[in-house]
Design a protein around this motif. Structure first.
Motif, short mmCIF file in Angstrom:
data_model
loop_
_atom_site.label_atom_id
_atom_site.label_comp_id
_atom_site.label_asym_id
_atom_site.label_seq_id
_atom_site.Cartn_x
_atom_site.Cartn_y
_atom_site.Cartn_z
N SER A 81 0.82 -1.19 0.00
CA SER A 81 0.00 0.00 0.00
C SER A 81 0.87 1.26 0.00
O SER A 81 0.59 2.21 -0.71
N ASP A 82 1.93 1.24 0.80
CA ASP A 82 2.82 2.39 0.90
C ASP A 82 3.63 2.64 -0.37
O ASP A 82 4.03 3.77 -0.64
N THR A 83 3.91 1.58 -1.14
CA THR A 83 4.76 1.73 -2.32
C THR A 83 3.98 1.73 -3.62
O THR A 83 4.57 1.85 -4.70
N ALA A 84 2.66 1.61 -3.56
CA ALA A 84 1.84 1.60 -4.78
C ALA A 84 1.85 2.98 -5.42
O ALA A 84 1.84 4.00 -4.74
N PRO A 85 1.88 3.00 -6.75
CA PRO A 85 1.82 4.30 -7.45
C PRO A 85 0.52 5.03 -7.10
O PRO A 85 -0.54 4.40 -7.00
N GLN A 86 0.61 6.31 -6.94
CA GLN A 86 -0.56 7.12 -6.58
C GLN A 86 -1.27 7.61 -7.81
O GLN A 86 -0.85 7.94 -8.79
#
Length: 86
Positions: A81-86
């Motif tokens: 979740s923290d490293t997923a593209p925004q």
């Protein structure tokens, strides 16, 4: 790795891995890391999980870090979740 018929040569890393796997049951952990593996991971997830154990074949005690599969899954989900593209 074969040497003579009926004999095998197993390196220290494989032997230690087997010994650590045996310790997971005694310590109640699904995952157990030695210091070498621990040094390659984010330390904040392993804080407070260090234990010192004695294993067969080693003269010195080993520092290990452990967690359950459920805890590892939670950390992995959070990391994704923290490293997923925004």
């Amino acid at each position: 790795l074969g040497t003579d018929p009926g004999r095998t040569a197993i390196g220290d890393a494989v032997n230690l891995t087997c010994r650590l796997q045996e310790q997971t049951k005694r310590l109640g952990c699904s995952l157990l890391l030695n210091r070498e593996a621990y040094l390659h991971l984010p330390r904040e997830h392993w804080a407070g999980r260090e234990q010192t154990i004695q294993v067969a074949g080693k003269t010195q005690p080993l520092d290990v870090w452990g967690m359950s599969f459920d805890e590892a899954q939670t950390l992995l989900t959070q990391w994704r979740s923290d490293t997923a593209p925004q």
